[in-house]
Enzyme design. Structure first.
Site, PDB file in Angstrom:
ATOM      1  N   GLU A 186       9.022   4.601   3.179  1.00 23.03           N
ATOM      2  CA  GLU A 186       9.222   3.164   3.030  1.00 23.03           C
ATOM      3  C   GLU A 186       8.893   2.666   1.627  1.00 23.03           C
ATOM      4  O   GLU A 186       9.473   1.690   1.143  1.00 23.03           O
ATOM      5  CB  GLU A 186       8.369   2.399   4.054  1.00 23.03           C
ATOM      6  CG  GLU A 186       8.759   2.636   5.500  1.00 23.03           C
ATOM      7  CD  GLU A 186       9.947   1.784   5.934  1.00 23.03           C
ATOM      8  OE1 GLU A 186      10.744   1.384   5.067  1.00 23.03           O
ATOM      9  OE2 GLU A 186      10.070   1.534   7.143  1.00 23.03           O
ATOM     10  N   ARG A 192       3.380   9.866   4.838  1.00 24.00           N
ATOM     11  CA  ARG A 192       4.657  10.322   4.278  1.00 24.00           C
ATOM     12  C   ARG A 192       4.807   9.860   2.833  1.00 24.00           C
ATOM     13  O   ARG A 192       5.359  10.579   1.994  1.00 24.00           O
ATOM     14  CB  ARG A 192       5.810   9.785   5.120  1.00 24.00           C
ATOM     15  CG  ARG A 192       5.893  10.375   6.521  1.00 24.00           C
ATOM     16  CD  ARG A 192       6.855   9.623   7.382  1.00 24.00           C
ATOM     17  NE  ARG A 192       6.406   8.250   7.620  1.00 24.00           N
ATOM     18  CZ  ARG A 192       7.068   7.354   8.326  1.00 24.00           C
ATOM     19  NH1 ARG A 192       8.232   7.669   8.854  1.00 24.00           N
ATOM     20  NH2 ARG A 192       6.594   6.144   8.498  1.00 24.00           N
ATOM     21  N   ASN A 193       4.319   8.658   2.536  1.00 26.92           N
ATOM     22  CA  ASN A 193       4.414   8.150   1.177  1.00 26.92           C
ATOM     23  C   ASN A 193       3.565   8.981   0.225  1.00 26.92           C
ATOM     24  O   ASN A 193       3.994   9.300  -0.882  1.00 26.92           O
ATOM     25  CB  ASN A 193       3.985   6.678   1.145  1.00 26.92           C
ATOM     26  CG  ASN A 193       4.978   5.781   1.855  1.00 26.92           C
ATOM     27  OD1 ASN A 193       5.995   5.387   1.299  1.00 26.92           O
ATOM     28  ND2 ASN A 193       4.700   5.466   3.114  1.00 26.92           N
ATOM     29  N   LYS A 245       0.831  -1.215   0.000  1.00 29.43           N
ATOM     30  CA  LYS A 245       0.000   0.000   0.000  1.00 29.43           C
ATOM     31  C   LYS A 245       0.857   1.253   0.000  1.00 29.43           C
ATOM     32  O   LYS A 245       0.426   2.308  -0.490  1.00 29.43           O
ATOM     33  CB  LYS A 245      -0.974  -0.027   1.170  1.00 29.43           C
ATOM     34  CG  LYS A 245      -0.331  -0.022   2.549  1.00 29.43           C
ATOM     35  CD  LYS A 245      -0.062   1.366   3.090  1.00 29.43           C
ATOM     36  CE  LYS A 245       0.738   1.341   4.374  1.00 29.43           C
ATOM     37  NZ  LYS A 245       1.019   2.705   4.884  1.00 29.43           N
TER      38      LYS A 245
END
Length: 318
Positions: A268, A247-248, A183
């Site tokens: 990540e 953050r992504n 995800k």
């Protein structure tokens, strides 16, 4: 006593939530200056500056002061997990080790539970994952997460649940790991769509096709589809693809806008996209959204070219 290794936003938030519920929590941070500051101010000024640590939470600079525990929560970034386990022999199998990170290790192409089992085969290994922002958990807002374990799952579920943090249990570790990892890649792509001004309809289409990619890879690796339809898959996907707290997503939005993203922030999904493409190639699985994210993140393709490639793919049945 519950031990938490890693005093970033998520580790601190879990410490606060568990501490408020009356549990004794020992929180470890690798930076001695950060430890002293948190001990003095009772706050994590960097990660959660507006949240006070409960009296039941203590902060430590030595792992030996945190273990043994009823459970040890490993709240470090995915790409740092192997180094944490390799560098600290005090983290042993005397208590359950619960990974609280999302991703695929770039070196071994393994998820967090597989890494734990490889390095601590005697330990009970589990993963805590799902749609929960650290700020929401720390503020005591209702949050539901997935705990995946094949041993002592019910006991860990009881230990780590609070009035505001509700854990659902599964034994599908692969599904829970991959849902949380994949995800993040789709969230970057969703951020690109919004950052580039392509609109909400495009985001909905991207999220849906990204979910199809998640299912293809996860099922090929042995996950159950119902796990991907749960909190650790679809739930987490919806959260991170629709909120700037992710953050992504913010990183993807910066890519879409052509602006510089703060390099000190851990994203990540960047490493996960690279690792996942290697996994998918070995299985002969097509993952165009993941490939676009990896190409954009590495600078191998311009945004307009990436969009054009996705839109010019052959038409097919859904």
């Amino acid at each position: 006593m519950i031990g938490i290794l890693g005093a970033g936003a998520f580790g601190t938030a879990l410490a606060v939530a568990l501490g408020r519920s009356g549990r004794a929590v020992r929180l470890w941070a690798r930076d001695a200056d950060q430890v002293r500051a948190m001990q003095a101010t009772r706050r994590n000024a960097v990660a959660l500056p507006d949240v006070d640590l409960p009296e039941t939470v203590s902060v430590h600079a030595e792992i030996a002061e945190v273990v043994p525990a009823e459970a040890l929560l490993l709240c470090v970034p995915m790409q740092a997990l192997a180094a944490l386990l390799d560098g600290h022999t005090g983290i042993d199998g005397s208590c359950p080790l619960v990974a609280c990170c999302k991703g695929v290790d770039l070196t071994s192409l393994r998820g967090p539970v597989a890494l734990i089992r490889d390095r601590r085969p005697e330990a009970v290994a589990a993963i805590l994952t799902g749609p929960g922002f650290a700020a929401d958990i720390a503020r005591g807002l209702p949050t539901a997460l997935t705990l995946a374990a094949t041993e002592r799952g019910a006991a860990l579920q009881d230990l780590l649940s609070t009035q505001t943090l509700r854990l659902y249990r599964t034994d599908d570790i692969i599904g829970a790991e991959l849902g949380g990892a994949l995800k993040n890649v789709v969230a970057i792509a969703a951020g690109v769509v919004i950052g580039a001004g392509l609109g909400e309809s495009a985001r909905a289409a991207l999220l849906t096709r990204g979910y199809a990619e998640m299912l293809r890879l996860a099922m090929a690796l042995g996950a159950r589809p119902e796990t991907l339809a749960g909190l650790s898959g679809l739930g987490d996907l919806v959260l991170t693809c629709t909120s700037a707290q992710s953050r992504n997503f913010r990183y993807g939005a910066a890519l879409g806008q052509g602006t510089v993203f703060d390099p000190s922030v851990t994203v990540e999904g960047i490493a996960t996209a690279r690792a996942v493409l290697r996994l998918a190639a070995g299985l002969g699985i097509d993952m165009p959204v993941t490939a676009m994210v990896d190409a954009l993140a590495s600078g191998r393709i311009a945004l307009n070219d990436a969009i054009a490639r996705l839109m010019s793919r052959p038409l097919k049945q859904e």
